[in-house]
Design an enzyme around this catalytic site. Structure first.
Site, PDB file in Angstrom:
ATOM      1  N   GLU A 162       0.837  -1.182   0.000  1.00 12.23           N
ATOM      2  CA  GLU A 162       0.000   0.000   0.000  1.00 12.23           C
ATOM      3  C   GLU A 162       0.877   1.239   0.000  1.00 12.23           C
ATOM      4  OE1 GLU A 162      -3.525   0.148  -0.212  1.00 12.23           O
ATOM      5  OE2 GLU A 162      -2.426   1.904  -0.888  1.00 12.23           O
ATOM      6  N   LYS A 221       8.431  -1.672  -1.577  1.00  5.28           N
ATOM      7  CA  LYS A 221       7.685  -0.907  -0.574  1.00  5.28           C
ATOM      8  C   LYS A 221       8.645  -0.316   0.466  1.00  5.28           C
ATOM      9  CE  LYS A 221       4.575   0.284   2.449  1.00  5.28           C
ATOM     10  NZ  LYS A 221       3.427   1.134   2.367  1.00  5.28           N
ATOM     11  N   CYS A 277       5.073   4.094   9.146  1.00  6.75           N
ATOM     12  CA  CYS A 277       5.835   3.396   8.105  1.00  6.75           C
ATOM     13  C   CYS A 277       7.316   3.734   8.034  1.00  6.75           C
ATOM     14  CB  CYS A 277       5.228   3.689   6.731  1.00  6.75           C
ATOM     15  SG  CYS A 277       3.700   2.790   6.474  1.00  6.75           S
TER      16      CYS A 277
HETATM   17  C1  UDX Z   1       4.133   7.117   4.076  1.00 10.20           C
HETATM   18  C2  UDX Z   1       4.316   7.044   2.555  1.00 10.20           C
HETATM   19  O1  UDX Z   1       4.235   8.346   1.989  1.00 10.20           O
HETATM   20  C3  UDX Z   1       3.281   6.117   1.958  1.00 10.20           C
HETATM   21  O2  UDX Z   1       3.496   5.985   0.563  1.00 10.20           O
HETATM   22  C4  UDX Z   1       3.410   4.770   2.638  1.00 10.20           C
HETATM   23  O3  UDX Z   1       2.543   3.842   2.121  1.00 10.20           O
HETATM   24  C5  UDX Z   1       3.208   4.919   4.128  1.00 10.20           C
HETATM   25  O4  UDX Z   1       4.164   5.823   4.636  1.00 10.20           O
HETATM   26  P1  UDX Z   1       2.538   8.414   5.735  1.00 10.20           P
HETATM   27  O5  UDX Z   1       3.375   7.847   6.814  1.00 10.20           O
HETATM   28  O6  UDX Z   1       1.061   8.298   5.854  1.00 10.20           O
HETATM   29  O7  UDX Z   1       2.906   7.740   4.344  1.00 10.20           O
HETATM   30  O8  UDX Z   1       2.848   9.968   5.610  1.00 10.20           O
HETATM   31  P2  UDX Z   1       3.828  10.895   4.738  1.00 10.20           P
HETATM   32  O9  UDX Z   1       3.015  11.909   4.074  1.00 10.20           O
HETATM   33  O10 UDX Z   1       4.752  10.117   3.909  1.00 10.20           O
HETATM   34  O11 UDX Z   1       4.643  11.650   5.885  1.00 10.20           O
HETATM   35  C6  UDX Z   1       5.518  10.976   6.776  1.00 10.20           C
HETATM   36  C7  UDX Z   1       6.158  11.944   7.734  1.00 10.20           C
HETATM   37  O12 UDX Z   1       7.118  12.779   7.071  1.00 10.20           O
HETATM   38  C8  UDX Z   1       5.172  12.910   8.400  1.00 10.20           C
HETATM   39  O13 UDX Z   1       5.487  13.036   9.772  1.00 10.20           O
HETATM   40  C9  UDX Z   1       5.397  14.208   7.663  1.00 10.20           C
HETATM   41  O14 UDX Z   1       5.064  15.324   8.440  1.00 10.20           O
HETATM   42  C10 UDX Z   1       6.890  14.123   7.393  1.00 10.20           C
HETATM   43  N1  UDX Z   1       7.317  14.961   6.245  1.00 10.20           N
HETATM   44  C11 UDX Z   1       6.848  14.695   4.986  1.00 10.20           C
HETATM   45  C12 UDX Z   1       8.205  16.002   6.445  1.00 10.20           C
HETATM   46  O15 UDX Z   1       8.640  16.246   7.570  1.00 10.20           O
HETATM   47  N2  UDX Z   1       8.610  16.741   5.367  1.00 10.20           N
HETATM   48  C13 UDX Z   1       8.176  16.497   4.107  1.00 10.20           C
HETATM   49  O16 UDX Z   1       8.602  17.198   3.184  1.00 10.20           O
HETATM   50  C14 UDX Z   1       7.255  15.442   3.910  1.00 10.20           C
END
Ligand code: UDX
Ligand code: ADP
Length: 463
Positions: A162, A221, A277
């Site tokens: 996913e 993944k 994740c």
């Molecule tokens: C992630 C992956 O994006 C997704 O494809 C996978 O299936 C699951 O893990 P998610 O954990 O839901 O998704 O959130 P994501 O939007 O990736 O953000 C992860 C973390 O990184 C958050 O705490 C976010 O605030 C942080 N982040 C993200 C930053 O600090 N800076 C950024 O530029 C982007």
């Protein structure tokens, strides 16, 4: 082969939204999502769509449309397994907290329990789809458990990772960059792969559906998440350098991101990445590399986690040093607790670690998050075991709005980029704080010049 009944084991952040979208897009397929957590299932079945256990923009509409038509939530795991031709495993796979691989390997006990249950109940052939993030070669373990049933039932195992991100799950599911399906490349395997391809093809164009062998799919993944997390750690490392040199990390980020070879996404410096994740998947990658004796590979990826830990701790240290090296007895308001906006998920949220560090300094913490309930906040802190539960409930107060949380505070820390914080009456918040009023923006959410005009002493990461 045409699938008419799907069962999904695990009604969490992945299983719930994913199945809701499959049910919405494939009304001819009966989709049953099961979970051993009775409360979760009750909440999924709640008439009040605000009570769904997962908060995700747009999810309520999808559930409203499909639930009761061809989408069902149930605790009757055996029945759903028995009647389905295809079973998704969407249970949690947290990092192990004990034994071999402690703090690094994925704990596969929930997966194994599912496989054993499927083996026990199945009377007809099944396609089993791994949806949880799993270390490479888990499919092999599932297969080996399933093949021991001796009932002459044939199981095909597919890996279908996913890629949805929380907070945008419905959009990501409706309009994915790609769908990845790994399976055994023999006649039965290809038949199973095609059955799953046909489900997604109801709304995703075929050129976006990739099929690979199982291990490539499983590894992809982990690698996708490791690369994304690496970008965040990379820009976060530069944020510290910017603070020392007078560069502005936002400007650096923009300049670097406009290089089409690099791209602009995932270059926002922050208080540190969280979520279920990134950390878990990288730790998995590190553990796999180590288990093959690839120590340099392991060290390379581990650094992404170390940088992230440093970023969280650096933020807490900044609050401490700015408040004259003592926060004991001072009220610090934390706005946001979720690991990012538009989700009620708090797993690995930076807020937990920043709060913990400040609590070690005997600060009083006042939290407000628009979607996270107070029992979750206390549970997150208690889980760290840094101090007694009584002490946590004494030192931490949870409020229903930003104004209450910030009243009489010495400092505010913005932990999650919720839109509603932008719309606060910051003058009113300032007027009700102790002076000098400090604000530490871990998310570049607020306009620094505006805050300065009001009178705040403000700090942003990387400036
Ligand atoms: C992630 C992956 O994006 C997704 O494809 C996978 O299936 C699951 O893990 P998610 O954990 O839901 O998704 O959130 P994501 O939007 O990736 O953000 C992860 C973390 O990184 C958050 O705490 C976010 O605030 C942080 N982040 C993200 C930053 O600090 N800076 C950024 O530029 C982007
Ligand atoms: P994710 O983010 O991966 O979806 P969650 O923790 O949100 O993780 O969801 C996983 C769900 O799987 C939980 O609701 C949990 O109760 C459920 N679960 C775990 N093991 C089993 C099992 N053996 N049978 C049914 N449900 C299970």
């Amino acid at each position: 082969m045409k699938i008419s009944k799907i069962c999904c084991i695990g009604a969490g952040y992945v299983g719930g939204p994913t199945m809701a979208v499959i049910a919405q897009k494939c009304p001819e397929i009966k989709v049953t999502v099961v979970d051993i957590n009775e409360q979760r299932i009750t909440d999924w079945n709640s008439d009040n769509l605000n009570k769904l256990p997962v908060f995700e923009p747009g999810l309520d509409k999808v559930v409203e449309e499909a639930r009761g038509r061809n989408l069902f939530f149930s605790i009757n795991v055996d029945k759903a397994i028995e009647e389905a031709e295809m079973i998704f495993i969407s249970v949690n796979t947290p990092t192990k907290t004990y034994g071999k691989g402690k703090d690094m390997a994925a704990d596969l006990k929930y997966i194994e329990l599912c496989a054993r249950q499927i083996a026990k109940v199945a009377k007809t052939d099944k396609i089993v789809v791994e949806k949880s993030t799993l270390p490479v070669r888990t499919a092999q373990a599932i297969k080996s458990i399933l093949s021991q049933t001796g009932k002459g039932v044939n199981f095909q195992i597919l890996s279908n990772p996913e890629f949805l991100a929380e907070g945008t799950a419905i959009q990501d599911l409706l309009n994915p960059d790609r769908i990845l399906i790994g399976g055994e490349l023999n006649e039965k395997g290809i038949e199973a792969i095609n059955a799953l391809v046909n489900i997604y093809a109801s709304w995703v164009s075929k050129d976006k559906i990739l099929t690979t062998n199982v291990w490539s799919s499983e590894l992809s993944k982990l690698v996708a998440n490791a690369f994304l997390a690496q970008r965040v750690s990379s820009i976060n490392s530069i944020s510290e350098l910017c603070e020392s040199t007078g560069a502005d990390v936002r400007e650096v980020s923009r300049a670097v991101g406009m290089d089409s070879r690099i791209g602009s996404k995932f270059l926002n410096a922050s208080v540190g990445f969280g979520g279920s994740c990134f950390q878990k998947d990288i730790l998995n990658l590190v553990y796999i590399a180590k288990s093959y004796g690839l120590n340099e590979v392991a060290d390379y990826w581990e650094q992404v986690i170390l940088m992230n830990n440093h970023q969280k701790s650096r933020f807490a240290s900044k609050i401490l040093s700015t408040l004259y090296n003592t926060v004991s007895g001072k009220k610090i308001a934390m706005l946001g607790w979720a690991f990012k906006k538009d989700t009620n998920d708090t797993r690995e949220s930076a807020a937990i670690y920043v709060a913990d560090q400040l609590l070690e300094e005997k600060a009083n913490i006042a939290v407000y998050d628009p979607k996270v309930e107070s029992n979750r906040i206390y549970a997150d802190l208690n889980y760290l075991n840094s101090r007694s539960e009584d002490e946590n409930s004494l030192l931490v107060q949870v409020h229903n709005n930003s104004y209450e949380a910030c009243k009489d505070a010495h400092a505010i820390a913005i932990m999650t980029e919720w839109d509603e914080f932008k719309d606060c009456d910051w003058q009113r918040i300032y007027d009700n704080m102790l002076k000098p009023a400090f604000i530490f923006d871990g998310r570049f959410l607020l306009d620094r010049e505006e805050l300065k005009k009001i009178g705040f002493k403000s700090f942003s990461i990387g400036i």
